[in-house]
Write an enzyme that holds these catalytic residues in place. Structure first.
Site, short mmCIF file in Angstrom:
data_model
loop_
_atom_site.label_atom_id
_atom_site.label_comp_id
_atom_site.label_asym_id
_atom_site.label_seq_id
_atom_site.Cartn_x
_atom_site.Cartn_y
_atom_site.Cartn_z
CE LYS A 52 -2.43 -2.74 -0.52
NZ LYS A 52 -2.48 -4.20 -0.44
CB THR A 141 2.51 -22.36 9.33
OG1 THR A 141 1.43 -23.12 8.76
CG2 THR A 141 2.99 -23.08 10.57
CB ILE A 182 0.06 -9.91 -5.44
CG1 ILE A 182 -0.35 -10.29 -4.01
CG2 ILE A 182 1.51 -9.47 -5.48
CD1 ILE A 182 0.50 -11.39 -3.38
CD GLU A 185 -3.42 -4.51 -3.79
OE1 GLU A 185 -2.36 -4.72 -3.16
OE2 GLU A 185 -4.55 -4.49 -3.23
N GLY A 268 -0.16 -16.48 -7.07
CA GLY A 268 -0.90 -17.13 -5.99
C GLY A 268 0.00 -17.53 -4.84
CG HIS A 445 -26.40 16.22 -3.90
ND1 HIS A 445 -26.25 15.39 -4.99
CD2 HIS A 445 -26.27 17.49 -4.35
CE1 HIS A 445 -26.05 16.15 -6.07
NE2 HIS A 445 -26.05 17.42 -5.71
C1 LIG Z 1 1.93 -8.58 -1.23
C2 LIG Z 1 0.75 -8.88 -0.35
C3 LIG Z 1 -0.19 -7.90 -0.12
C4 LIG Z 1 -1.28 -8.16 0.69
N1 LIG Z 1 -2.20 -7.17 0.88
C5 LIG Z 1 -3.27 -7.41 1.66
C6 LIG Z 1 -4.20 -6.38 1.90
O1 LIG Z 1 -4.07 -5.26 1.42
N2 LIG Z 1 -5.27 -6.66 2.69
C7 LIG Z 1 -5.46 -7.90 3.24
O2 LIG Z 1 -6.46 -8.10 3.93
N3 LIG Z 1 -4.57 -8.90 3.03
C8 LIG Z 1 -3.47 -8.68 2.28
N4 LIG Z 1 -2.57 -9.66 2.08
C9 LIG Z 1 -2.80 -10.97 2.73
C10 LIG Z 1 -2.35 -10.94 4.22
O3 LIG Z 1 -1.06 -10.41 4.31
C11 LIG Z 1 -2.39 -12.35 4.80
O4 LIG Z 1 -3.68 -12.88 4.63
C12 LIG Z 1 -2.05 -12.38 6.28
O5 LIG Z 1 -0.86 -11.69 6.51
C13 LIG Z 1 -1.94 -13.82 6.76
O6 LIG Z 1 -1.60 -13.85 8.13
P1 LIG Z 1 -1.14 -15.22 8.81
O7 LIG Z 1 -1.02 -14.98 10.27
O8 LIG Z 1 -1.99 -16.32 8.35
O9 LIG Z 1 0.29 -15.50 8.20
P2 LIG Z 1 1.71 -14.81 8.50
O10 LIG Z 1 1.61 -13.42 8.95
O11 LIG Z 1 2.54 -15.11 7.31
O12 LIG Z 1 2.26 -15.65 9.74
C14 LIG Z 1 2.69 -16.97 9.62
C15 LIG Z 1 3.98 -17.12 10.42
O13 LIG Z 1 4.27 -18.49 10.60
C16 LIG Z 1 5.65 -18.67 10.52
N5 LIG Z 1 5.89 -20.09 10.25
C17 LIG Z 1 5.70 -20.74 9.06
N6 LIG Z 1 5.97 -22.05 9.21
C18 LIG Z 1 6.33 -22.23 10.50
C19 LIG Z 1 6.71 -23.37 11.26
N7 LIG Z 1 6.76 -24.59 10.73
N8 LIG Z 1 7.04 -23.19 12.57
C20 LIG Z 1 6.97 -21.97 13.12
N9 LIG Z 1 6.61 -20.86 12.45
C21 LIG Z 1 6.28 -20.99 11.17
C22 LIG Z 1 6.08 -17.71 9.44
O14 LIG Z 1 7.46 -17.39 9.56
C23 LIG Z 1 5.18 -16.51 9.72
O15 LIG Z 1 5.79 -15.58 10.57
C24 LIG Z 1 -1.44 -9.43 1.30
C25 LIG Z 1 -0.48 -10.43 1.09
C26 LIG Z 1 0.61 -10.16 0.28
C27 LIG Z 1 1.64 -11.24 0.09
N1 LIG Z 2 -5.83 -5.98 -1.32
C1 LIG Z 2 -5.80 -7.18 -0.81
O1 LIG Z 2 -6.61 -7.57 0.04
C2 LIG Z 2 -4.73 -8.13 -1.21
C3 LIG Z 2 -3.63 -7.68 -1.91
C4 LIG Z 2 -2.67 -8.60 -2.26
C5 LIG Z 2 -2.81 -9.93 -1.90
N2 LIG Z 2 -3.90 -10.31 -1.21
C6 LIG Z 2 -4.08 -11.72 -0.83
O2 LIG Z 2 -2.97 -12.49 -1.21
C7 LIG Z 2 -3.40 -13.63 -1.93
C8 LIG Z 2 -2.38 -13.95 -2.98
O3 LIG Z 2 -2.41 -12.96 -4.01
P1 LIG Z 2 -2.07 -13.33 -5.50
O4 LIG Z 2 -2.42 -12.16 -6.34
O5 LIG Z 2 -0.69 -13.88 -5.57
O6 LIG Z 2 -2.99 -14.58 -5.74
P2 LIG Z 2 -4.38 -14.76 -6.51
O7 LIG Z 2 -4.72 -16.17 -6.30
O8 LIG Z 2 -5.33 -13.70 -6.13
O9 LIG Z 2 -4.00 -14.50 -8.03
C9 LIG Z 2 -3.03 -15.26 -8.69
C10 LIG Z 2 -3.35 -15.24 -10.16
O10 LIG Z 2 -2.24 -15.77 -10.86
C11 LIG Z 2 -2.75 -16.55 -11.91
N3 LIG Z 2 -1.70 -17.48 -12.34
C12 LIG Z 2 -1.34 -18.67 -11.78
N4 LIG Z 2 -0.34 -19.22 -12.49
C13 LIG Z 2 -0.06 -18.39 -13.51
C14 LIG Z 2 0.86 -18.41 -14.59
N5 LIG Z 2 1.70 -19.41 -14.75
N6 LIG Z 2 0.86 -17.37 -15.45
C15 LIG Z 2 0.02 -16.33 -15.29
N7 LIG Z 2 -0.88 -16.26 -14.30
C16 LIG Z 2 -0.92 -17.27 -13.41
C17 LIG Z 2 -3.98 -17.21 -11.35
O11 LIG Z 2 -4.83 -17.63 -12.38
C18 LIG Z 2 -4.56 -16.07 -10.53
O12 LIG Z 2 -5.45 -15.28 -11.30
C19 LIG Z 2 -4.75 -13.25 -2.52
O13 LIG Z 2 -5.58 -14.38 -2.62
C20 LIG Z 2 -5.30 -12.24 -1.58
O14 LIG Z 2 -6.17 -12.87 -0.66
C21 LIG Z 2 -4.86 -9.45 -0.87
#
Ligand SMILES: Cc1cc2nc3c(=O)[nH]c(=O)nc-3n(C[C@H](O)[C@H](O)[C@H](O)COP(=O)(O)OP(=O)(O)OC[C@H]3O[C@@H](n4cnc5c(N)ncnc54)[C@H](O)[C@@H]3O)c2cc1C
Ligand SMILES: NC(=O)c1ccc[n+]([C@@H]2O[C@H](COP(=O)([O-])OP(=O)(O)OC[C@H]3O[C@@H](n4cnc5c(N)ncnc54)[C@H](O)[C@@H]3O)[C@@H](O)[C@H]2O)c1
EC number: 1.8.1.4
Length: 480
Positions: A52, A141, A182, A185, A268, A445
């Site tokens: 963001k 995890t 991702i 964005e 993904g 409005h």
């Molecule tokens: C680029 C990006 C942008 C995103 N933007 C948004 C957004 O704008 N809005 C939104 O709602 N969501 C967003 N998301 C999704 C959001 O970040 C995740 O859904 C959320 O952070 C998941 O939280 P979690 O606690 O499940 O995982 P995490 O925060 O990843 O926590 C899991 C933890 O487990 C640890 N772990 C893994 N395996 C083990 C193990 N075997 N033993 C001990 N520890 C372990 C990891 O190191 C990690 O610290 C985004 C994700 C990405 C990647």
């Molecule tokens: N604003 C938000 O809330 C926000 C922002 C970023 C991420 N996220 C979370 O993180 C998760 C992961 O995000 P993401 O964008 O990686 O996953 P996603 O599952 O949303 O999108 C991945 C896309 O990649 C495509 N894809 C897969 N293999 C491909 C290939 N070989 N070539 C081209 N396209 C391919 C899939 O068809 C899919 O449309 C999301 O599901 C979302 O929940 C949320």
């Protein structure tokens, strides 16, 4: 080898794990929070927050360039990539420090660093140094990037969300794979910051939008800014010196090979459940290796093991990870007295521009619930008053309702202020409001919410509950 005996062990100190810890700690002091990586959470370190921050910089550049539509002329807008990324990291580190400080308040004897794996249903090995015996276990995890094999040849020119924000400078060009949240964005943000971006998607998907009309419109509007092929035919990815060559079929120019500085894999995410020896947990696993779990208790079967956050592969969003962590923590704390907890109305927002919001039941669920058909209302933001005033008059909102009950079921939107409109509509879904009741609510409005009212009036008519909209509502104000 150290040995610990605890009531509750939690794998992962991310958003879900921390939520689980805090809830479980209300019931017992006998806890162990195990984390294999750095503290700070995915959201703050490499997810929601840095993405963001990058988008905010990109939008600032875009607004400055487009101010001329108002007769306001900014001098040549230049983007200093180093400064942009420095601010992203500076602010990101601030957010991370809040989390790290809160973790420091957890007593040392309740925290362990290392990768946890199941040794048996009630025991975990943590790296080579510890064994934790636990009455109850929460798996939180998280998830990790999925990288298709085809992208692996890019090697050191392959970026994921963990590495993009660490670049010292913005690249000149990036091929983004994946047109999900991702990819869109970050792809749009990089493009607005002056990076030459092409986004290659698969199967026509655009940010998971289910409504064909909105998905097509989104695809068209994104293409006005950067090349996006939601169903790209890419035949090769080859490492080439300080870049990478991608061979693909260009929509208008046929097959070509183009060089990019980097590839960004946004294809993904996969739950981190395949490297914790889950098969030793005693849980029954499906063919993906996932245990069955209840989304209202987060309990796996009838066991003492709970699943929360991205690891559950349910709804990989921050607020859902937080809720699931809370539920898993409460139930792990009071096990065997496991109780269902209420889940919130579904809400997802993608921070592109225009933004995308998905609210309530998905179209598939609506179709299953309403086999005889469902009502649809829509509004285009092209001529919507407030949207035009702001110069943000692009996009569409479609709202869905149930025949007979007049119940508001959900919505999809690609348009201005979707992050706010999405909340409004999600609150209506959760309150189980009818469309008629929603129309009784106040509308100021001139605001974007007047567009929501137009869509609801259209839906109300299509549900046979109200008059047809023959002209825009003149008593509502111009452009409502
Ligand atoms: C680029 C990006 C942008 C995103 N933007 C948004 C957004 O704008 N809005 C939104 O709602 N969501 C967003 N998301 C999704 C959001 O970040 C995740 O859904 C959320 O952070 C998941 O939280 P979690 O606690 O499940 O995982 P995490 O925060 O990843 O926590 C899991 C933890 O487990 C640890 N772990 C893994 N395996 C083990 C193990 N075997 N033993 C001990 N520890 C372990 C990891 O190191 C990690 O610290 C985004 C994700 C990405 C990647
Ligand atoms: N604003 C938000 O809330 C926000 C922002 C970023 C991420 N996220 C979370 O993180 C998760 C992961 O995000 P993401 O964008 O990686 O996953 P996603 O599952 O949303 O999108 C991945 C896309 O990649 C495509 N894809 C897969 N293999 C491909 C290939 N070989 N070539 C081209 N396209 C391919 C899939 O068809 C899919 O449309 C999301 O599901 C979302 O929940 C949320």
């Amino acid at each position: 080898m150290q040995e610990f005996n605890v009531d509750v062990a939690i794998l992962g100190a991310g958003t879900a794990g921390l939520g689980a810890y805090h809830q479980a700690s209300k019931t017992t002091d006998s806890l162990m929070l195990i984390e294999s990586g750095p503290y700070g959470t995915t959201c703050a370190r490499v997810g929601c927050m840095p993405s963001k921050l990058l988008i905010a910089a990109a939008d600032a550049a875009h607004e400055a360039r487009h101010a001329k539509m108002f007769g306001v002329h900014a001098a040549d807008v230049t983007v200093d990539g180093r400064e942009v990324l420095d601010r992203v990291r500076r602010e990101r580190d601030r957010f991370v420090s809040f989390v790290v400080n809160s973790v420091k308040h957890i007593p040392d004897n309740q925290r362990l660093k290392g990768q946890a794996r199941f040794l048996g249903p009630n025991s975990l090995r943590v790296d080579g140094h510890s064994v934790v015996h636990a009455q109850r276990i929460v798996i939180a995890t998280g998830s990790r990037s999925y990288i298709p094999e085809m992208l692996l040849p890019a090697a050191d020119r392959l970026l994921v969300n963990e590495t993009l924000f660490e670049l010292p400078q913005l690249p000149r060009s990036v091929a983004v794979f994946g047109a999900g949240a991702i990819g869109l964005e970050l792809g749009q943000a990089l493009s607005r910051l002056g990076v030459d971006v092409k986004v290659f998607g698969r199967s026509g998907a655009v940010a998971g939008i289910a409504d064909d009309e909105i998905r097509v419109l989104a695809g068209q509007l994104f293409n006005e800014e950067f090349y996006l092929d939601p169903d790209a035919a890419v035949s090769a990815v080859v490492h080439a010196g300080t870049g990478v060559e991608v061979t693909y079929v260009h929509r208008s120019r046929g097959e070509l090979t183009e060089r990019f500085d980097y590839i960004l894999a946004a294809t993904g995410r996969r739950p981190n459940i395949d490297d914790i020896d889950l098969e030793k947990s005693g849980l029954t696993l499906d063919k993906r290796g996932m245990p069955d779990h209840d989304s209202q208790t987060m309990q796996c079967g009838n066991s003492h093991i709970f699943l929360a956050g991205d690891a559950s592969a349910e709804i990989p969003l921050l607020h859902e990870a937080s809720d699931e962590g809370h539920i898993a923590g409460i139930n792990a704390g009071r096990y065997p007295d496991v109780q269902p907890e209420r889940r919130r109305a579904p809400l997802a927002i993608v921070f592109t521009s225009p933004q995308i919001a998905t609210v309530g039941l998905g179209l598939d669920q609506i179709k299953a619930r309403c086999p005889q058909g469902y009502g649809v209302g829509s509004v285009s933001f092209e001529n919507q008053g407030r949207s035009r005033v702001l110069g943000k008059n692009k996009g569409e909102l479609r709202v869905y309702g149930e025949y007979g009950t007049d119940l508001f079921l959900g919505a999809e939107m690609f348009g201005p202020a979707a992050e706010h409109v999405g909340h409004l509509l999600a609150w209506a879904v959760q309150s189980r409001m009818t469309v008629t009741r929603m129309l009784e609510m106040p509308f100021y409005h001139p605001v974007i919410e007047e567009g929501v009212r137009t869509a609801l009036r259209d839906l109300n008519h299509n549900l046979d509950e109200g008059p047809e909209i023959t002209d825009s509502c003149m008593e509502c104000g111009p452009g409502a």
